[in-house]
Design a protein around this motif. Structure first.
Motif, PDB file in Angstrom:
ATOM      1  N   LEU A  18       0.834  -1.207   0.000  1.00  0.00           N
ATOM      2  CA  LEU A  18       0.000   0.000   0.000  1.00  0.00           C
ATOM      3  C   LEU A  18       0.869   1.258   0.000  1.00  0.00           C
ATOM      4  N   LEU A  19       1.999   1.223   0.723  1.00  0.00           N
ATOM      5  CA  LEU A  19       2.937   2.345   0.673  1.00  0.00           C
ATOM      6  C   LEU A  19       3.429   2.566  -0.747  1.00  0.00           C
ATOM      7  N   ASN A  20       3.748   1.471  -1.435  1.00  0.00           N
ATOM      8  CA  ASN A  20       4.219   1.566  -2.819  1.00  0.00           C
ATOM      9  C   ASN A  20       3.197   2.238  -3.724  1.00  0.00           C
ATOM     10  N   ARG A  21       1.923   2.065  -3.401  1.00  0.00           N
ATOM     11  CA  ARG A  21       0.855   2.633  -4.210  1.00  0.00           C
ATOM     12  C   ARG A  21       0.427   4.017  -3.735  1.00  0.00           C
ATOM     13  N   GLY A  22       1.134   4.545  -2.741  1.00  0.00           N
ATOM     14  CA  GLY A  22       0.832   5.882  -2.251  1.00  0.00           C
ATOM     15  C   GLY A  22      -0.390   5.969  -1.372  1.00  0.00           C
ATOM     16  N   ARG A  23      -0.882   4.845  -0.867  1.00  0.00           N
ATOM     17  CA  ARG A  23      -2.079   4.826  -0.014  1.00  0.00           C
ATOM     18  C   ARG A  23      -1.627   4.785   1.448  1.00  0.00           C
ATOM     19  N   TYR A  24      -1.177   5.927   1.940  1.00  0.00           N
ATOM     20  CA  TYR A  24      -0.524   5.972   3.240  1.00  0.00           C
ATOM     21  C   TYR A  24      -1.498   5.728   4.396  1.00  0.00           C
ATOM     22  N   GLY A  25      -2.721   6.252   4.298  1.00  0.00           N
ATOM     23  CA  GLY A  25      -3.709   6.015   5.346  1.00  0.00           C
ATOM     24  C   GLY A  25      -4.040   4.539   5.482  1.00  0.00           C
ATOM     25  N   ALA A  26      -4.272   3.878   4.356  1.00  0.00           N
ATOM     26  CA  ALA A  26      -4.559   2.441   4.369  1.00  0.00           C
ATOM     27  C   ALA A  26      -3.349   1.655   4.869  1.00  0.00           C
ATOM     28  N   ALA A  27      -2.141   2.099   4.507  1.00  0.00           N
ATOM     29  CA  ALA A  27      -0.922   1.429   4.976  1.00  0.00           C
ATOM     30  C   ALA A  27      -0.789   1.547   6.487  1.00  0.00           C
ATOM     31  N   ARG A  28      -1.077   2.737   7.035  1.00  0.00           N
ATOM     32  CA  ARG A  28      -1.009   2.917   8.487  1.00  0.00           C
ATOM     33  C   ARG A  28      -1.954   1.949   9.197  1.00  0.00           C
ATOM     34  N   ARG A  29      -3.162   1.838   8.673  1.00  0.00           N
ATOM     35  CA  ARG A  29      -4.129   0.928   9.300  1.00  0.00           C
ATOM     36  C   ARG A  29      -3.663  -0.512   9.226  1.00  0.00           C
ATOM     37  N   MET A  30      -3.014  -0.887   8.144  1.00  0.00           N
ATOM     38  CA  MET A  30      -2.515  -2.251   7.990  1.00  0.00           C
ATOM     39  C   MET A  30      -1.385  -2.524   8.992  1.00  0.00           C
ATOM     40  N   PHE A  31      -0.478  -1.564   9.163  1.00  0.00           N
ATOM     41  CA  PHE A  31       0.614  -1.748  10.123  1.00  0.00           C
ATOM     42  C   PHE A  31       0.084  -1.764  11.557  1.00  0.00           C
ATOM     43  N   GLN A  32      -0.924  -0.946  11.842  1.00  0.00           N
ATOM     44  CA  GLN A  32      -1.537  -0.970  13.170  1.00  0.00           C
ATOM     45  C   GLN A  32      -2.165  -2.331  13.445  1.00  0.00           C
ATOM     46  N   SER A  33      -2.810  -2.896  12.432  1.00  0.00           N
ATOM     47  CA  SER A  33      -3.403  -4.228  12.563  1.00  0.00           C
ATOM     48  C   SER A  33      -2.324  -5.278  12.813  1.00  0.00           C
ATOM     49  N   ALA A  34      -1.210  -5.171  12.083  1.00  0.00           N
ATOM     50  CA  ALA A  34      -0.104  -6.118  12.267  1.00  0.00           C
ATOM     51  C   ALA A  34       0.462  -6.018  13.682  1.00  0.00           C
ATOM     52  N   ALA A  35       0.551  -4.789  14.202  1.00  0.00           N
ATOM     53  CA  ALA A  35       1.075  -4.591  15.559  1.00  0.00           C
ATOM     54  C   ALA A  35       0.167  -5.242  16.599  1.00  0.00           C
ATOM     55  N   ILE A  36      -1.139  -5.084  16.427  1.00  0.00           N
ATOM     56  CA  ILE A  36      -2.095  -5.694  17.360  1.00  0.00           C
ATOM     57  C   ILE A  36      -2.019  -7.220  17.276  1.00  0.00           C
TER      58      ILE A  36
END
Length: 231
Positions: A18-36
């Motif tokens: 998602l970072l590669n595609r410039g979708r930073y908000g969606a990427a943040r949510r994905m990393f937050q999910s991975a952290a949880i």
């Protein structure tokens, strides 16, 4: 390797895509999910008194610059924009001691911080947003073993710890750039001095030519804007 940890790695790697595609908000949510997910995985292991050892191969992948990046004439600088992707290793692929340099927590938190950083680069920056990213970067640095600049150059570069060296240097570089944007030039120079000392014994291939040259340019030329003296 359990399905649980594979799912965590997949979630992290999807965030990098998602970072590669410039979708930073969606990427943040994905990393937050991975952290949880990883916290639940880790807590469960501890409750069962199981050994928490995750043999991972972590590597850096370049992320394109944000489109419509906003900068003024005093804030031109190089940003380190490599995200971290991970794949599980079969036991016996690598010696265990060679794998304990970047934990999944560090990988995920670094990627989350990078997503936040790239997001603020795309819009008009505010001091609050910049300081939040600096705090996150500093937290990542505190979690990386042997991160101090006097120790980085002593590490031998192998597939397992090149990411540690590159990310440590990249974070120092990015913190310096952010302090520069805040106009906090003493802090800028402090981190750039750390960066120059650490880079003295680091070979170009560890960072890649573009990153090495970009950080070197920051270290040499990123300084307080000169104000014309009154006549």
């Amino acid at each position: 390797m359990s399905m649980s940890i594979e799912k965590i790695l997949d979630t992290n790697n999807e965030g990098v895509e998602l970072l590669n595609r410039g979708r930073y908000g969606a990427a943040r949510r994905m990393f937050q999910s991975a952290a949880i997910q990883y916290k639940h995985f880790y807590d469960k292991k501890l409750m069962n008194e199981e050994r928490v050892y995750l043999p991972l191969f972590i590597e850096a992948t370049p992320i394109p610059s944000p489109s419509k990046i906003r900068r003024n004439r005093h804030t031109e600088h190089y940003l380190y924009q490599n995200a971290l992707v991970a794949n599980p290793l079969l036991s016996g692929d690598v010696e265990q001691d060679e794998l304990n340099f970047l934990s999944p927590t560090v990988m995920i938190l670094y990627n989350l911080t990078l997503a936040n950083h790239l997001s603020i680069e795309r819009r008009v920056k505010c001091a609050t947003g910049i300081k939040k990213v600096i705090r996150l970067y500093e937290k990542v640095l505190d979690m990386i073993p042997s991160r101090h600049v006097t120790q980085i150059s002593a590490l031998e570069c192998s597939s397992s710890n090149c990411s540690q060296i590159a990310i440590s240097l990249g974070i120092m570089n990015n913190i310096a750039a952010l302090y520069h944007e805040l106009g906090e030039y003493c802090q800028t120079r402090l981190f750039l001095n750390f960066l120059m000392i650490a880079m003295a014994d680091v070979n170009v291939p560890i960072l890649g030519e573009e990153a090495y040259n970009g950080m070197a340019m920051n270290a040499l030329f990123l300084e307080e804007p000169k104000v014309a003296e009154a006549a």
